[in-house]
Design a protein around this motif. Structure first.
Motif, short mmCIF file in Angstrom:
data_model
loop_
_atom_site.label_atom_id
_atom_site.label_comp_id
_atom_site.label_asym_id
_atom_site.label_seq_id
_atom_site.Cartn_x
_atom_site.Cartn_y
_atom_site.Cartn_z
N GLU A 135 0.79 -1.29 -0.05
CA GLU A 135 0.00 0.04 -0.05
C GLU A 135 0.83 1.26 -0.06
O GLU A 135 1.84 1.37 0.66
CB GLU A 135 -0.89 -0.06 1.21
N TYR A 136 0.29 2.23 -0.72
CA TYR A 136 1.16 3.57 -0.80
C TYR A 136 2.72 3.42 -1.22
O TYR A 136 3.31 4.27 -0.68
CB TYR A 136 0.99 4.28 0.44
N CYS A 137 2.56 2.87 -1.93
CA CYS A 137 4.11 2.64 -2.63
C CYS A 137 3.88 3.33 -4.21
O CYS A 137 3.64 2.63 -5.36
CB CYS A 137 4.45 1.10 -3.02
N ASN A 138 4.05 4.85 -3.89
CA ASN A 138 3.61 5.63 -5.03
C ASN A 138 4.14 5.64 -6.22
O ASN A 138 3.74 6.24 -7.22
CB ASN A 138 3.60 7.03 -4.24
N ASN A 139 5.26 5.20 -6.40
CA ASN A 139 6.28 5.28 -7.60
C ASN A 139 6.24 3.84 -8.36
O ASN A 139 7.23 3.88 -9.32
CB ASN A 139 7.49 5.81 -7.33
N VAL A 140 5.53 3.01 -7.91
CA VAL A 140 5.73 1.67 -8.74
C VAL A 140 5.19 1.91 -9.99
O VAL A 140 4.02 2.40 -10.32
CB VAL A 140 4.96 0.47 -8.09
N GLU A 141 5.81 1.30 -11.17
CA GLU A 141 5.33 1.40 -12.62
C GLU A 141 4.91 -0.01 -13.27
O GLU A 141 4.14 0.18 -13.83
CB GLU A 141 6.43 2.04 -13.48
N SER A 142 5.40 -1.01 -12.42
CA SER A 142 5.15 -2.40 -13.22
C SER A 142 5.06 -3.31 -12.13
O SER A 142 6.08 -3.40 -11.24
CB SER A 142 6.46 -2.52 -14.08
N ILE A 143 4.05 -3.95 -12.29
CA ILE A 143 3.80 -5.36 -11.18
C ILE A 143 3.55 -6.63 -11.86
O ILE A 143 2.49 -6.46 -12.87
CB ILE A 143 2.62 -4.82 -10.58
N VAL A 144 4.30 -7.58 -11.80
CA VAL A 144 4.01 -8.85 -12.23
C VAL A 144 3.89 -9.81 -11.30
O VAL A 144 4.68 -10.20 -10.32
CB VAL A 144 5.35 -9.43 -13.10
N ILE A 145 2.40 -10.26 -11.33
CA ILE A 145 2.27 -11.55 -10.43
C ILE A 145 2.37 -12.71 -11.22
O ILE A 145 1.55 -13.08 -11.93
CB ILE A 145 0.72 -11.11 -9.80
N GLY A 146 3.40 -13.37 -10.94
CA GLY A 146 3.95 -14.39 -11.42
C GLY A 146 3.03 -15.97 -11.06
O GLY A 146 2.43 -15.94 -10.27
N ASP A 147 3.85 -16.87 -11.39
CA ASP A 147 3.13 -18.57 -11.37
C ASP A 147 3.49 -18.61 -9.78
O ASP A 147 4.42 -18.33 -9.28
CB ASP A 147 4.15 -19.38 -12.04
N GLY A 148 2.28 -19.49 -9.27
CA GLY A 148 2.45 -19.82 -7.74
C GLY A 148 1.75 -18.79 -6.92
O GLY A 148 1.62 -19.12 -5.73
N VAL A 149 1.46 -17.86 -7.41
CA VAL A 149 0.64 -16.77 -6.32
C VAL A 149 -0.78 -17.03 -6.50
O VAL A 149 -1.43 -17.20 -7.55
CB VAL A 149 0.91 -15.22 -6.79
N LYS A 150 -1.65 -17.21 -5.26
CA LYS A 150 -2.73 -17.84 -5.42
C LYS A 150 -3.93 -16.58 -4.90
O LYS A 150 -4.96 -16.32 -5.67
CB LYS A 150 -2.95 -19.01 -4.35
N ASN A 151 -3.39 -15.85 -3.91
CA ASN A 151 -4.31 -14.65 -3.21
C ASN A 151 -3.73 -13.30 -3.40
O ASN A 151 -2.66 -13.42 -2.85
CB ASN A 151 -5.09 -15.13 -2.16
N ILE A 152 -4.29 -12.50 -3.89
CA ILE A 152 -3.98 -10.92 -3.65
C ILE A 152 -5.02 -10.39 -2.60
O ILE A 152 -6.25 -10.20 -3.05
CB ILE A 152 -4.09 -10.28 -5.03
N ASN A 153 -4.88 -9.98 -1.63
CA ASN A 153 -5.47 -9.45 -0.56
C ASN A 153 -6.04 -8.20 -0.42
O ASN A 153 -5.64 -7.28 -1.20
CB ASN A 153 -5.09 -9.94 0.94
N TYR A 154 -6.87 -7.83 0.73
CA TYR A 154 -7.24 -6.42 0.73
C TYR A 154 -6.34 -5.40 0.65
O TYR A 154 -5.38 -5.44 1.48
CB TYR A 154 -8.12 -6.43 1.98
#
Length: 211
Positions: A135-154
Motif C-alpha cells: 500500500e502507498y508505494c506511490n512510484n511503482v510502475e510495473s507489477i508482475v504477479i507470476g506463477d504460484g501466487v494464489k491470493n491478492i488480499n485486501y
C-alpha cells in the motif's frame, strides 16, 4: 558505532532486536547458513545500504528491516518462504522487489510506503499477498504477479498511483477488495485464466484502463 557485520557460516538464526537501532551500520553480510531473521533484527538501521539474502533464508520476521531508509539494493535468495508483517515497512530507498517461487506468504504492510519502489515481481508456491502489503508505494510502475501466487488480499496494492502495467498469472484465484484501488495511472492490465473472484472496488479509480 558498529558499521559492519558478517554473520559467517555457522549462524542459523539472527535473533529478536539483534541489531536494532544500529544507526551507523552500513554493511551487513548475512551468511549462507542463516535460515531465520527474527522480528526487529535490523530495524531502524538507518545507514544500512544493501541487503542480500542467501538461499538459506526462509523466514523474515515482523519489523525485521522496518525504517531502514537507506537500503537501495535488496535481493532475495531462492529459499524465502515467509515475509512477515512490516518487514520492510517504510524502506524508502528500495527500487525493486523480486520474489522467487519458494514464497508462501507476504504479511500485513510488509512493504508499506516503499516510495522509491519502481518494479515488483512476485512468484510463489500457493502464495498469498497480505493485506496492505504494498500500500502507498506511490512510484511503482510495473507489477508482475507470476506463477504460484494464489491470493491478492485486501488493499494489497492500494494507491500505487504511478502503476502503468499489471500482469496477473493464471495461478491467481482471488483479488481482494480495494486491491488496486486508485492505481490511477494504470493503462494496461493482463488477467490470468484462473481468477474466480474480484472484490469490491478492486480496480476503482481508473479512466484509461484497457484489459
Amino acid at each position: 558505532g558498529l558499521t559492519g557485520v558478517d554473520t559467517g557460516n555457522g549462524v542459523k538464526s539472527i535473533g529478536i532486536c539483534a541489531f536494532n537501532s544500529c544507526t551507523a551500520l552500513k554493511n551487513a553480510v548475512i551468511g549462507d547458513s542463516v535460515e531465520t531473521i527474527a522480528e526487529s533484527a535490523f530495524n531502524y538501521c538507518t545507514s544500512l545500504k544493501s541487503v542480500k539474502l542467501p538461499d538459506s533464508v526462509e523466514s523474515i520476521g515482523n519489523w525485521a528491516f522496518q525504517n531502514d531508509t537507506a537500503i537501495t539494493e535488496l535481493s532475495f535468495g531462492k529459499g524465502i518462504k515467509t515475509i512477515n508483517s512490516y518487514a520492510f515497512y517504510d524502506c524508502d530507498g528500495i527500487t525493486s522487489v523480486k520474489l522467487p517461487s519458494s514464497l508462501t506468504s507476504i504479511g500485513y504492510e510488509a512493504f508499506y510506503h516503499c516510495n522509491s519502489l519502481k518494479e515488483i515481481e512476485i512468484n510463489g508456491n500457493g502464495a498469498t499477498i497480505g493485506n496492505y502489503a504494498f500500500e502507498y508505494c506511490n512510484n511503482v510502475e510495473s507489477i508482475v504477479i507470476g506463477d504460484g501466487v494464489k491470493n491478492i488480499n485486501y488493499r494489497a496494492f492500494y494507491e500505487n498511483r504511478n502503476l502503468k502495467s499489471l500482469t496477473i498469472s493464471d495461478s491467481v484465484e482471488t483479488i481482494g477488495d480495494s486491491a488496486f484501488y486508485n492505481c490511477r495511472s494504470l493503462t494496461q492490465a493482463i488477467f490470468g485464466k484462473g481468477i474466480t473472484s474480484i472484490g469490491n472496488n478492486a480496480f476503482t479509480g481508473f479512466s484509461d484502463l484497457t484489459a
